[in-house]
Scaffold this motif. Structure first.
Motif, mmCIF file in Angstrom:
data_model
loop_
_atom_site.group_PDB
_atom_site.id
_atom_site.type_symbol
_atom_site.label_atom_id
_atom_site.label_comp_id
_atom_site.label_asym_id
_atom_site.label_seq_id
_atom_site.Cartn_x
_atom_site.Cartn_y
_atom_site.Cartn_z
ATOM 1 N N GLU A 15 -10.032 32.945 -7.425
ATOM 2 C CA GLU A 15 -11.573 33.095 -7.379
ATOM 3 C C GLU A 15 -12.210 34.290 -7.754
ATOM 4 O OE1 GLU A 15 -11.552 29.693 -3.520
ATOM 5 O OE2 GLU A 15 -10.965 31.983 -3.295
ATOM 6 N N ALA A 16 -11.586 35.555 -7.437
ATOM 7 C CA ALA A 16 -12.247 36.713 -7.752
ATOM 8 C C ALA A 16 -12.105 36.926 -9.242
ATOM 9 C CB ALA A 16 -11.485 37.909 -6.874
ATOM 10 N N TYR A 17 -11.117 36.502 -9.778
ATOM 11 C CA TYR A 17 -10.966 36.629 -11.261
ATOM 12 C C TYR A 17 -12.195 35.769 -11.914
ATOM 13 C CZ TYR A 17 -9.179 36.640 -16.027
ATOM 14 O OH TYR A 17 -9.232 36.649 -17.460
ATOM 15 N N ARG A 18 -12.295 34.647 -11.431
ATOM 16 C CA ARG A 18 -13.313 33.615 -12.027
ATOM 17 C C ARG A 18 -14.801 34.115 -11.949
ATOM 18 N NH1 ARG A 18 -10.899 28.565 -9.167
ATOM 19 N NH2 ARG A 18 -9.394 28.009 -10.721
ATOM 20 N N ALA A 19 -15.025 34.826 -10.472
ATOM 21 C CA ALA A 19 -16.082 35.558 -10.258
ATOM 22 C C ALA A 19 -16.487 36.586 -11.135
ATOM 23 C CB ALA A 19 -16.244 36.090 -8.682
ATOM 24 N N ALA A 20 -15.506 37.408 -11.389
ATOM 25 C CA ALA A 20 -15.754 38.643 -12.481
ATOM 26 C C ALA A 20 -16.205 38.134 -13.740
ATOM 27 C CB ALA A 20 -14.349 39.522 -12.583
ATOM 28 N N PHE A 21 -15.499 37.072 -14.153
ATOM 29 C CA PHE A 21 -15.735 36.452 -15.618
ATOM 30 C C PHE A 21 -16.937 35.819 -15.574
ATOM 31 C CE2 PHE A 21 -16.023 32.804 -18.152
ATOM 32 C CZ PHE A 21 -15.463 33.119 -19.546
ATOM 33 N N ASP A 48 -6.644 37.317 -23.961
ATOM 34 C CA ASP A 48 -5.556 38.162 -23.985
ATOM 35 C C ASP A 48 -4.389 37.738 -22.938
ATOM 36 O OD1 ASP A 48 -3.716 40.342 -23.559
ATOM 37 O OD2 ASP A 48 -4.987 41.559 -24.265
ATOM 38 N N PRO A 49 -3.108 37.454 -23.281
ATOM 39 C CA PRO A 49 -2.069 37.165 -22.350
ATOM 40 C C PRO A 49 -1.782 38.067 -21.287
ATOM 41 C CG PRO A 49 -1.530 36.488 -24.645
ATOM 42 C CD PRO A 49 -2.766 37.456 -24.822
ATOM 43 N N ALA A 50 -2.087 39.301 -21.536
ATOM 44 C CA ALA A 50 -1.669 40.213 -20.457
ATOM 45 C C ALA A 50 -3.111 40.168 -19.492
ATOM 46 C CB ALA A 50 -1.632 41.760 -20.981
ATOM 47 N N ARG A 51 -3.933 39.573 -19.702
ATOM 48 C CA ARG A 51 -5.057 39.809 -18.858
ATOM 49 C C ARG A 51 -4.743 39.491 -17.136
ATOM 50 N NH1 ARG A 51 -5.819 35.002 -21.557
ATOM 51 N NH2 ARG A 51 -5.945 33.358 -20.364
ATOM 52 N N TRP A 52 -4.054 38.414 -16.899
ATOM 53 C CA TRP A 52 -3.724 38.365 -15.591
ATOM 54 C C TRP A 52 -2.787 39.236 -14.876
ATOM 55 C CZ3 TRP A 52 -5.571 35.666 -12.002
ATOM 56 C CH2 TRP A 52 -4.847 35.565 -10.857
ATOM 57 N N GLU A 53 -1.752 40.111 -15.800
ATOM 58 C CA GLU A 53 -1.114 41.122 -15.140
ATOM 59 C C GLU A 53 -2.071 42.438 -14.994
ATOM 60 O OE1 GLU A 53 0.323 39.344 -17.666
ATOM 61 O OE2 GLU A 53 1.635 38.276 -16.623
ATOM 62 N N ASP A 54 -2.923 42.550 -15.831
ATOM 63 C CA ASP A 54 -3.952 43.487 -15.694
ATOM 64 C C ASP A 54 -4.843 43.427 -14.629
ATOM 65 O OD1 ASP A 54 -2.912 44.533 -18.209
ATOM 66 O OD2 ASP A 54 -4.645 43.995 -19.399
ATOM 67 N N TRP A 55 -5.091 42.129 -14.349
ATOM 68 C CA TRP A 55 -6.055 41.677 -13.217
ATOM 69 C C TRP A 55 -5.408 42.260 -11.931
ATOM 70 C CZ3 TRP A 55 -10.998 41.262 -11.667
ATOM 71 C CH2 TRP A 55 -11.115 40.583 -10.558
ATOM 72 N N GLN A 56 -4.023 41.829 -11.968
ATOM 73 C CA GLN A 56 -3.508 42.002 -10.471
ATOM 74 C C GLN A 56 -3.163 43.610 -10.158
ATOM 75 O OE1 GLN A 56 0.231 39.807 -11.460
ATOM 76 N NE2 GLN A 56 -0.535 38.142 -10.318
#
Length: 79
Positions: A15-21, A48-56
């Motif tokens: 949800e936080a990722y969606r909010a930032a997007f 970018d495939p690395a976005r989720w790891e970068d987000w975490q």
């Protein structure tokens, strides 16, 4: 899901990722000439495939609160 007048106290990582997007998406949509770097960041959030790891990693950094590096200090009223 919540209506526009009520916001939850906490969000999941997704949800936080969606909010930032959506915040980035909204800003780009409102600006007549959005900053190219922000447009590239928005594209990165979508592709970018690395976005989720970068987000975490970013969330872990945010959870290690440090008043000297907190981007909210001085920008938000705190009680």
């Amino acid at each position: 899901m919540t209506d526009d007048s009520t916001l939850p106290e906490t969000l999941t990582l997704v949800e936080a990722y969606r909010a930032a997007f959506f915040m980035t998406d909204m800003y780009i949509g409102l600006e007549s000439s959005p900053d190219e770097g922000l447009v590239l960041f928005h594209q990165y959030l979508q592709s970018d495939p690395a976005r989720w790891e970068d987000w975490q990693k970013s969330v872990r950094t945010a959870l290690r609160f440090d008043a000297d590096t907190d981007p909210l200090v001085g920008n938000l009223s705190r009680d």
